[in-house]
Scaffold this motif. Structure first.
Motif, PDB file in Angstrom:
ATOM      1  N   ALA A  63       0.830  -1.207   0.000  1.00  0.00           N
ATOM      2  CA  ALA A  63       0.000   0.000   0.000  1.00  0.00           C
ATOM      3  C   ALA A  63       0.866   1.259   0.000  1.00  0.00           C
ATOM      4  CB  ALA A  63      -0.925  -0.011   1.219  1.00  0.00           C
ATOM      5  N   VAL A  64       1.931   1.244   0.810  1.00  0.00           N
ATOM      6  CA  VAL A  64       2.830   2.407   0.861  1.00  0.00           C
ATOM      7  C   VAL A  64       3.530   2.600  -0.478  1.00  0.00           C
ATOM      8  CG1 VAL A  64       4.926   3.324   1.933  1.00  0.00           C
ATOM      9  CG2 VAL A  64       3.166   2.236   3.347  1.00  0.00           C
ATOM     10  N   ALA A  65       4.016   1.505  -1.076  1.00  0.00           N
ATOM     11  CA  ALA A  65       4.717   1.600  -2.361  1.00  0.00           C
ATOM     12  C   ALA A  65       3.794   2.134  -3.450  1.00  0.00           C
ATOM     13  CB  ALA A  65       5.265   0.233  -2.757  1.00  0.00           C
ATOM     14  N   GLY A  66       2.521   1.715  -3.433  1.00  0.00           N
ATOM     15  CA  GLY A  66       1.579   2.219  -4.422  1.00  0.00           C
ATOM     16  C   GLY A  66       1.347   3.710  -4.298  1.00  0.00           C
ATOM     17  N   ARG A  67       1.257   4.200  -3.065  1.00  0.00           N
ATOM     18  CA  ARG A  67       1.047   5.637  -2.855  1.00  0.00           C
ATOM     19  C   ARG A  67       2.296   6.426  -3.255  1.00  0.00           C
ATOM     20  NH1 ARG A  67      -3.293   7.254   0.149  1.00  0.00           N
ATOM     21  NH2 ARG A  67      -2.174   9.154   0.743  1.00  0.00           N
ATOM     22  N   VAL A  68       3.457   5.886  -2.932  1.00  0.00           N
ATOM     23  CA  VAL A  68       4.694   6.560  -3.323  1.00  0.00           C
ATOM     24  C   VAL A  68       4.803   6.634  -4.845  1.00  0.00           C
ATOM     25  CG1 VAL A  68       7.213   6.370  -3.308  1.00  0.00           C
ATOM     26  CG2 VAL A  68       5.929   5.987  -1.203  1.00  0.00           C
ATOM     27  N   ALA A  69       4.447   5.543  -5.527  1.00  0.00           N
ATOM     28  CA  ALA A  69       4.551   5.502  -6.990  1.00  0.00           C
ATOM     29  C   ALA A  69       3.662   6.551  -7.642  1.00  0.00           C
ATOM     30  CB  ALA A  69       4.195   4.107  -7.497  1.00  0.00           C
ATOM     31  N   ARG A  70       2.485   6.787  -7.078  1.00  0.00           N
ATOM     32  CA  ARG A  70       1.582   7.779  -7.670  1.00  0.00           C
ATOM     33  C   ARG A  70       2.140   9.193  -7.566  1.00  0.00           C
ATOM     34  NH1 ARG A  70      -2.407   4.339  -5.375  1.00  0.00           N
ATOM     35  NH2 ARG A  70      -2.588   5.630  -3.490  1.00  0.00           N
ATOM     36  N   ALA A  71       3.060   9.423  -6.645  1.00  0.00           N
ATOM     37  CA  ALA A  71       3.650  10.758  -6.487  1.00  0.00           C
ATOM     38  C   ALA A  71       4.907  10.939  -7.324  1.00  0.00           C
ATOM     39  CB  ALA A  71       3.970  11.006  -5.012  1.00  0.00           C
ATOM     40  N   LEU A  72       5.321   9.911  -8.052  1.00  0.00           N
ATOM     41  CA  LEU A  72       6.565   9.962  -8.811  1.00  0.00           C
ATOM     42  C   LEU A  72       6.282   9.964 -10.308  1.00  0.00           C
ATOM     43  CD1 LEU A  72       8.649   7.300  -6.820  1.00  0.00           C
ATOM     44  CD2 LEU A  72       8.882   9.789  -6.693  1.00  0.00           C
ATOM     45  N   PRO A  73       7.222  10.471 -11.126  1.00  0.00           N
ATOM     46  CA  PRO A  73       7.101  10.327 -12.580  1.00  0.00           C
ATOM     47  C   PRO A  73       7.102   8.849 -12.956  1.00  0.00           C
ATOM     48  CG  PRO A  73       8.774  11.953 -12.014  1.00  0.00           C
ATOM     49  CD  PRO A  73       8.405  11.270 -10.741  1.00  0.00           C
TER      50      PRO A  73
END
Length: 330
Positions: A17-27
């Motif tokens: 869940a954390v990795a998915g949220r981080v990915a949405r904030a990245l290019p």
């Protein structure tokens, strides 16, 4: 110590869940690498926990504690070790089957592409079906962009350029390797399936941005993605990881992103937040795996000393920890 093992096994749900949220904030490019690294780390932590649990009886024997005494003092040790061993065996079987399926899909794709007409790195396959995908290299053959004549007829000339640039971006970025890595790790823990779906979307976004940059027109790129998706049949996640199709992924989200400004590299607060989240996930997964492995050994050593009447050393710290939590072996 069992609490720590079970926490390690449950952590991938939180980590995914954390990795998915981080990915949405990245290019897109950064997001793909973050998701792949997270999947590998979460799978590694899960395997470490299962291997450690499976080896508890072996660790007890290293401390000169007979198996009969171990079972008498810790009745659950053999069932838990057996369950861990069964899970490891099941994961090995699933991993082998998934890998063989990948190889079979790639082989069949190359066989079906043999009827295509080559033009550089492009293979045009006759047929009314509208389709296009990146075909990775196989057995010394370089990767190709496969496009059907039906898809060519469905697109305008400038949109064909977008489509070809999109698939070339998949090949140049070796996106099939990232997709394969996450797909294989999904056999280790079901939580990683969430990362596999997220990666599929971000890989398409990565290729979309590369195509828009190549043609120099984001609106044309958006129109090409939308038209290709309408022309092609719905495939969900595509035909398999080797075949990265321009018509896969959540197309409306991809089109909306292309109609907006190009994503800038992470900077300022967004960059700090993304890097902090990624570093925190990596650090937490690594610490859990290391603490679990070391703590499991210390726990067995302490318990063996207690049972054999040998004065305990610094292992008392772990015994006290277990007594406080109420998860001691006895």
């Amino acid at each position: 110590m069992l609490l720590l093992v079970f926490a390690t096994l449950a952590f991938p749900w939180v980590g995914a869940a954390v990795a998915g949220r981080v990915a949405r904030a990245l290019p897109p490019r950064w997001a793909c690498w973050a998701l792949t690294a997270s999947a590998l780390l979460l799978a590694g932590g899960t395997l470490s926990a299962l291997i450690g649990l499976f080896h508890v009886p072996f660790l007890a024997s290293l401390e000169n504690l007979p198996l009969s005494r171990t079972v008498r003092e810790w009745p659950a040790v053999l069932p838990l070790a057996g369950a861990a061993g069964a899970l490891l065996l099941l994961q090995s079987v699933l991993l082998a089957r998934r890998w063989l399926r990948h190889r079979r899909v790639l082989k069949l794709a190359w066989l079906s592409a043999q009827e295509g007409v080559g033009d550089g790195d492009v293979l045009v396959v006759p047929g009314a079906e509208a389709d296009a995908y990146a075909l990775p290299g196989h057995r010394g053959r370089p990767g190709k962009v496969v496009i059907t004549s039906g898809m060519i007829r469905s697109l305008k000339p400038e949109e064909r350029e977008v489509l070809l640039a999109h698939e070339r971006a998949h090949l140049a970025g070796r996106h099939h390797l990232l997709s394969a890595a996450v797909d294989l790790t999904a056999t280790v823990h079901p939580a990683i399936t969430r990362l596999r779906r997220a990666l599929a979307f971000h890989l398409e976004r990565w290729a979309d941005e590369e195509a828009a940059r190549a043609v120099g027109d984001r609106r044309t790129a958006a129109a090409a993605v939308a038209r290709a998706a309408l022309a092609g049949s719905a495939r969900g996640e595509g035909r398999g990881f080797p075949l990265l199709s321009a018509t896969s992924g959540p197309v409306p989200l991809r089109v909306r992103a292309l109609l907006g400004p190009a994503p800038a590299g992470p900077h300022g607060g967004a960059r700090r937040a993304g890097l902090t989240g990624l570093a925190g996930s990596v650090l937490l997964a690594a610490v859990l795996a290391l603490v679990m492995a070391y703590g499991l050994h210390e726990y067995v050593e302490y318990s063996a000393r207690q049972l054999l009447g040998v004065p305990a050393s610094c292992s008392d710290l772990w015994g006290t920890f277990d007594d406080v939590l109420g998860v001691g072996g006895r």
